[in-house]
Design an enzyme around this catalytic site. Structure first.
Site, mmCIF file in Angstrom:
data_model
loop_
_atom_site.group_PDB
_atom_site.id
_atom_site.type_symbol
_atom_site.label_atom_id
_atom_site.label_comp_id
_atom_site.label_asym_id
_atom_site.label_seq_id
_atom_site.Cartn_x
_atom_site.Cartn_y
_atom_site.Cartn_z
ATOM 1 N N LYS A 14 0.821 -1.222 0.000
ATOM 2 C CA LYS A 14 0.000 0.000 0.000
ATOM 3 C C LYS A 14 0.852 1.269 0.000
ATOM 4 O O LYS A 14 0.595 2.185 -0.766
ATOM 5 C CB LYS A 14 -0.913 0.044 1.231
ATOM 6 C CG LYS A 14 -2.004 -1.001 1.259
ATOM 7 C CD LYS A 14 -2.958 -0.764 2.416
ATOM 8 C CE LYS A 14 -2.293 -0.778 3.784
ATOM 9 N NZ LYS A 14 -1.702 -2.076 4.180
ATOM 10 N N ARG A 89 -9.484 1.821 9.237
ATOM 11 C CA ARG A 89 -9.132 0.428 9.511
ATOM 12 C C ARG A 89 -10.133 -0.245 10.430
ATOM 13 O O ARG A 89 -9.993 -1.447 10.701
ATOM 14 C CB ARG A 89 -7.772 0.378 10.203
ATOM 15 C CG ARG A 89 -6.591 0.142 9.286
ATOM 16 C CD ARG A 89 -5.347 0.482 10.090
ATOM 17 N NE ARG A 89 -4.221 -0.357 9.835
ATOM 18 C CZ ARG A 89 -3.090 0.085 9.256
ATOM 19 N NH1 ARG A 89 -2.983 1.314 8.823
ATOM 20 N NH2 ARG A 89 -2.066 -0.718 9.125
ATOM 21 N N ARG A 128 11.539 -6.060 4.661
ATOM 22 C CA ARG A 128 11.491 -4.648 5.019
ATOM 23 C C ARG A 128 12.116 -4.422 6.400
ATOM 24 O O ARG A 128 12.728 -3.387 6.654
ATOM 25 C CB ARG A 128 10.038 -4.163 5.017
ATOM 26 C CG ARG A 128 9.903 -2.665 5.211
ATOM 27 C CD ARG A 128 8.485 -2.188 5.030
ATOM 28 N NE ARG A 128 7.613 -2.597 6.120
ATOM 29 C CZ ARG A 128 6.288 -2.368 6.150
ATOM 30 N NH1 ARG A 128 5.702 -1.773 5.137
ATOM 31 N NH2 ARG A 128 5.566 -2.747 7.166
ATOM 32 N N ARG A 134 12.027 -1.321 10.868
ATOM 33 C CA ARG A 134 10.810 -0.955 11.590
ATOM 34 C C ARG A 134 10.596 -1.881 12.773
ATOM 35 O O ARG A 134 10.665 -3.100 12.647
ATOM 36 C CB ARG A 134 9.602 -1.045 10.642
ATOM 37 C CG ARG A 134 9.231 0.298 10.062
ATOM 38 C CD ARG A 134 8.100 0.189 9.093
ATOM 39 N NE ARG A 134 6.843 -0.276 9.689
ATOM 40 C CZ ARG A 134 5.669 -0.127 9.085
ATOM 41 N NH1 ARG A 134 5.585 0.453 7.909
ATOM 42 N NH2 ARG A 134 4.570 -0.581 9.665
ATOM 43 N N ARG A 145 -0.182 -8.362 13.581
ATOM 44 C CA ARG A 145 -0.767 -7.343 12.693
ATOM 45 C C ARG A 145 -1.681 -7.984 11.655
ATOM 46 O O ARG A 145 -2.722 -7.427 11.292
ATOM 47 C CB ARG A 145 0.341 -6.535 12.020
ATOM 48 C CG ARG A 145 0.999 -5.551 12.992
ATOM 49 C CD ARG A 145 2.328 -5.048 12.494
ATOM 50 N NE ARG A 145 2.222 -4.316 11.263
ATOM 51 C CZ ARG A 145 3.200 -4.237 10.360
ATOM 52 N NH1 ARG A 145 4.354 -4.839 10.571
ATOM 53 N NH2 ARG A 145 3.015 -3.542 9.268
HETATM 54 P P1 AMP Z 1 1.013 1.136 8.604
HETATM 55 O O1 AMP Z 1 2.222 1.949 8.273
HETATM 56 O O2 AMP Z 1 -0.214 1.570 7.847
HETATM 57 O O3 AMP Z 1 1.261 -0.340 8.500
HETATM 58 O O4 AMP Z 1 0.678 1.428 10.138
HETATM 59 C C1 AMP Z 1 1.620 1.105 11.143
HETATM 60 C C2 AMP Z 1 0.927 1.051 12.495
HETATM 61 O O5 AMP Z 1 0.360 2.336 12.808
HETATM 62 C C3 AMP Z 1 -0.230 0.082 12.605
HETATM 63 O O6 AMP Z 1 0.193 -1.251 12.874
HETATM 64 C C4 AMP Z 1 -1.011 0.687 13.774
HETATM 65 O O7 AMP Z 1 -0.350 0.437 14.999
HETATM 66 C C5 AMP Z 1 -0.878 2.172 13.497
HETATM 67 N N1 AMP Z 1 -1.962 2.638 12.602
HETATM 68 C C6 AMP Z 1 -1.831 3.131 11.337
HETATM 69 N N2 AMP Z 1 -3.031 3.468 10.831
HETATM 70 C C7 AMP Z 1 -3.952 3.176 11.794
HETATM 71 C C8 AMP Z 1 -5.362 3.291 11.865
HETATM 72 N N3 AMP Z 1 -6.095 3.744 10.823
HETATM 73 N N4 AMP Z 1 -5.969 2.901 13.021
HETATM 74 C C9 AMP Z 1 -5.260 2.460 14.070
HETATM 75 N N5 AMP Z 1 -3.934 2.298 14.062
HETATM 76 C C10 AMP Z 1 -3.266 2.660 12.939
#
Ligand code: AMP
Length: 198
Positions: A14, A89, A128, A134, A145
């Site tokens: 994404k 989400r 990654r 990360r 996750r």
């Molecule tokens: P991502 O980079 O989109 O994979 O997001 C990394 C982390 O940020 C996720 O595993 C959540 O801990 C937090 N996060 C990102 N977007 C959301 C969201 N819309 N709702 C809740 N937590 C989020």
């Protein structure tokens, strides 16, 4: 003017596609994950509040996440369209986004679901982890996750499908090929008009 949401499991690509599509469609990519990570790195109040959730692979509480997005969508660059990556989400977040957009008399134009099988996403995320370091890309956290995605986010696909908004794109293959698939689906619907079609 394109209001697009990218959805899919962690590791589906994404973030990478969001950056490429944002350029092609001339809209800002808004990633809640990036906003959170920026705040964690800079040790802001928000960053300190969300760090433990992110490190554990848990979702940040809806109230915090919704407030961040409400602020971001108010910025001038989002007035002419946007690409949301990783938000909403949860069903509460869907309700909040609906509320925010309808207050402006707008709505989402399209929801792009990027698919990838579990083995593929796990191997991408482990790769990654080495490349970007990360904290939430360790094997245990990745598994968590994926579970959280399946429980809380996958059901949103039905919600948006019922509105006729979902287009499903195979996330396997070269980055450029996946971008082309998405752009083809967008232009077919008269979206992202500035995008090259070949
Ligand atoms: P991502 O980079 O989109 O994979 O997001 C990394 C982390 O940020 C996720 O595993 C959540 O801990 C937090 N996060 C990102 N977007 C959301 C969201 N819309 N709702 C809740 N937590 C989020």
């Amino acid at each position: 003017m394109t209001r697009l949401l990218l959805i899919g499991p962690p590791g589906a690509g994404k973030g990478t596609q969001a950056e490429r599509l944002a350029l092609a469609c001339e809209v800002p990519a808004i990633s809640t994950g990036d906003i959170f990570r920026y705040n964690v790195t800079n040790k802001t109040e928000l960053g300190l509040e969300v760090k433990s959730f992110i490190d554990a692979g848990a979702y940040v509480p809806d109230t915090l996440t919704n407030a961040i997005v409400a602020d971001r969508l108010k910025e001038a660059d989002a007035a002419g369209g946007f690409l949301l990556d990783g938000y909403p989400r949860t069903t509460d977040q869907v309700a909040e986004l609906d509320r925010l957009l309808s207050a402006e008399g707008t709505q989402l134009d399209i929801v792009v679901l990027i698919t990838a099988d579990t083995d593929e996403v796990v191997s991408r995320l482990l790769k990654r982890a080495v490349e970007q370091g990360r904290a939430d890309d360790t094997a245990d956290v990745i598994r968590h996750r994926l579970d959280v995605y399946a429980e809380q986010t996958a059901p949103l696909i039905d919600v948006y499908s019922a509105r006729g908004l979902v287009v499903t794109i195979d996330g396997l293959g070269a980055v450029e090929e996946v971008t082309e698939r998405i752009l083809a689906a967008l232009t077919e619907r008269g979206l992202c008009a500035s995008a090259p079609t070949t």
